[in-house]
Design a protein around this motif. Structure first.
Motif, PDB file in Angstrom:
ATOM      1  N   TRP A   1       6.069  -0.202   5.739  1.00  0.00           N
ATOM      2  CA  TRP A   1       7.460  -0.102   5.281  1.00  0.00           C
ATOM      3  C   TRP A   1       7.619  -0.630   3.859  1.00  0.00           C
ATOM      4  N   THR A   2       6.923  -1.713   3.541  1.00  0.00           N
ATOM      5  CA  THR A   2       7.050  -2.300   2.202  1.00  0.00           C
ATOM      6  C   THR A   2       6.435  -1.401   1.140  1.00  0.00           C
ATOM      7  N   LEU A   3       5.263  -0.843   1.428  1.00  0.00           N
ATOM      8  CA  LEU A   3       4.554  -0.039   0.436  1.00  0.00           C
ATOM      9  C   LEU A   3       5.173   1.335   0.247  1.00  0.00           C
ATOM     10  N   GLN A   4       6.036   1.756   1.170  1.00  0.00           N
ATOM     11  CA  GLN A   4       6.718   3.042   1.018  1.00  0.00           C
ATOM     12  C   GLN A   4       7.892   2.970   0.045  1.00  0.00           C
TER      13      GLN A   4
ATOM     14  N   ALA B   1       8.233 -10.798  -2.306  1.00  0.00           N
ATOM     15  CA  ALA B   1       7.998 -10.593  -3.739  1.00  0.00           C
ATOM     16  C   ALA B   1       7.891  -9.111  -4.079  1.00  0.00           C
ATOM     17  N   LEU B   2       7.257  -8.307  -3.212  1.00  0.00           N
ATOM     18  CA  LEU B   2       7.108  -6.874  -3.479  1.00  0.00           C
ATOM     19  C   LEU B   2       8.420  -6.130  -3.304  1.00  0.00           C
ATOM     20  N   LEU B   3       9.258  -6.574  -2.379  1.00  0.00           N
ATOM     21  CA  LEU B   3      10.556  -5.926  -2.200  1.00  0.00           C
ATOM     22  C   LEU B   3      11.424  -6.046  -3.449  1.00  0.00           C
TER      23      LEU B   3
ATOM     24  N   HIS C   1       5.012 -13.869  -8.370  1.00  0.00           N
ATOM     25  CA  HIS C   1       4.407 -14.681  -7.316  1.00  0.00           C
ATOM     26  C   HIS C   1       2.930 -14.895  -7.650  1.00  0.00           C
ATOM     27  N   PHE C   2       2.241 -15.715  -6.836  1.00  0.00           N
ATOM     28  CA  PHE C   2       0.815 -15.937  -7.001  1.00  0.00           C
ATOM     29  C   PHE C   2      -0.007 -14.866  -6.300  1.00  0.00           C
ATOM     30  N   PHE C   3       0.567 -14.224  -5.273  1.00  0.00           N
ATOM     31  CA  PHE C   3      -0.149 -13.213  -4.516  1.00  0.00           C
ATOM     32  C   PHE C   3       0.852 -12.199  -3.978  1.00  0.00           C
TER      33      PHE C   3
ATOM     34  N   LEU D   1       0.383 -10.507 -11.525  1.00  0.00           N
ATOM     35  CA  LEU D   1       0.856 -11.642 -10.728  1.00  0.00           C
ATOM     36  C   LEU D   1       1.299 -12.754 -11.684  1.00  0.00           C
ATOM     37  N   LEU D   2       2.596 -12.930 -11.820  1.00  0.00           N
ATOM     38  CA  LEU D   2       3.118 -13.860 -12.813  1.00  0.00           C
ATOM     39  C   LEU D   2       2.854 -15.316 -12.462  1.00  0.00           C
TER      40      LEU D   2
END
Length: 313
Positions: free
Chosen positions: A162-165, A183-185, A176-178, A14-15
């Motif tokens: 959907w995001t984790l796939q 941020a994950l996309l 991001h902080f979390f 987490l930057l």
């Protein structure tokens, strides 16, 4: 399938603002102070609303739900953020990131709906005062609260899945902080246009539509208040709704700017600050706004403090 599995990292970095180390101490102090106030303020509202029988009304039932939500909301992110600020390696496990993503998204979606429900409650109280107890009966309040929580968590299940796939191809630095969906996309190594379109559509359902319903409710409220003859009556009516309107503006304003604006390279740091505001600052301000502007809560707190003092004597 093997390619997707191999692309899943064991942990994420987490930057945050790691490129600005001089910000770490001020951020740590701010996060810790905000978290302590959030815990104390929201627990106080929950306890006072539960222990004082005069606050056993729909308005304070929904307010207690909001306070519980804000407690969980900040707890899902702030402790990990405080740990990372103190460490050189600012990491979170894959499982921790998944849990953080799911909980933060579920509670954020729930709050969007719950604030709209609270606006409806204020609409009935001001515009239909003689029928308030008939319309806002206990069963309806429980159904509205349950619908908000169930819808929020259902939305989180879909969006998190959907995001984790999305394959990451070894990318593990989250800017991001979390762990949050936008941020994950950005870590994905494939085209995320469909996911971004889906995120925008869901944001419209959970942000824009509730905002419209809130505005409609308050349009009727303002019209009804202006018809009240006495200045004292108008002041009391506006005071009843003022706290909620401030909370609504803080939450919807920042969340809308985060999820309904198209991403741009120049908005990277702005997105972090906006997330911090609706994820940390707003939950801290909510109990302060409701207690400082609400005579009933302050009087209930005094009665509770007096009872505790008498018991100790």
């Amino acid at each position: 399938m093997n390619w997707i599995n191999e692309s899943v990292p064991q942990e994420f970095i987490l930057l945050g603002f790691s490129d600005r180390p001089w910000l770490e101490l001020p951020l740590f102090v701010m996060f810790l102070f905000s978290y302590i106030l959030t815990i104390f303020g929201n627990l106080t509202i929950i306890l006072v609303s539960h222990l004082d029988f005069k606050l056993h009304t729909p308005m304070y039932f929904f307010l207690s739900n909001l306070s519980l939500l804000d407690l969980c909301y900040t707890t899902s992110t702030v402790p990990q953020m405080l740990v990372n600020i103190c460490n050189i390696r600012k990491v979170i496990s894959y499982g921790g990131c998944v849990a953080q993503l799911f909980i933060f998204l579920a509670l954020g979606s729930t709050e969007c709906l719950l604030l709209a429900v609270m606006s409806f409650d204020r609409f009935v109280a001001i515009c239909r005062p003689l029928h308030y107890s008939v319309i806002m009966h206990q069963r309806l309040c429980l159904q509205l609260a349950a619908a908000s929580w169930i819808s929020g968590f259902s939305n989180s299940v879909l969006q998190s899945t959907w995001t984790l796939q999305m394959p990451l191809c070894g990318h593990r630095e989250v800017d991001h902080f979390f762990c949050e969906v936008p941020a994950l996309l950005k870590l994905s190594c494939v085209d995320t246009t469909a996911n971004e379109a889906e995120l925008f559509l869901v944001s419209v359902l959970f942000l824009l539509i509730p905002v419209i319903l809130v505005l409609i409710s308050y349009a009727f409220i303002v019209r009804a208040v202006l018809r009240i003859q006495s200045a004292e009556g108008r002041r009391k009516a506006f005071g009843t709704c003022g706290s909620h309107l401030i909370v609504v503006s803080l939450f919807y304003g920042t969340a809308t700017s985060m999820y309904l604006q198209p991403p741009s390279p120049s908005s990277k740091d702005r997105g972090k600050m906006v997330s911090l505001f609706y994820g940390i600052i707003a939950p801290m301000l909510n109990p302060l706004i409701y207690t400082l502007r609400n005579r009933e809560v302050k009087e209930a707190f005094k009665r509770l403090a007096a009872r505790v003092f008498l018991i100790k004597r």
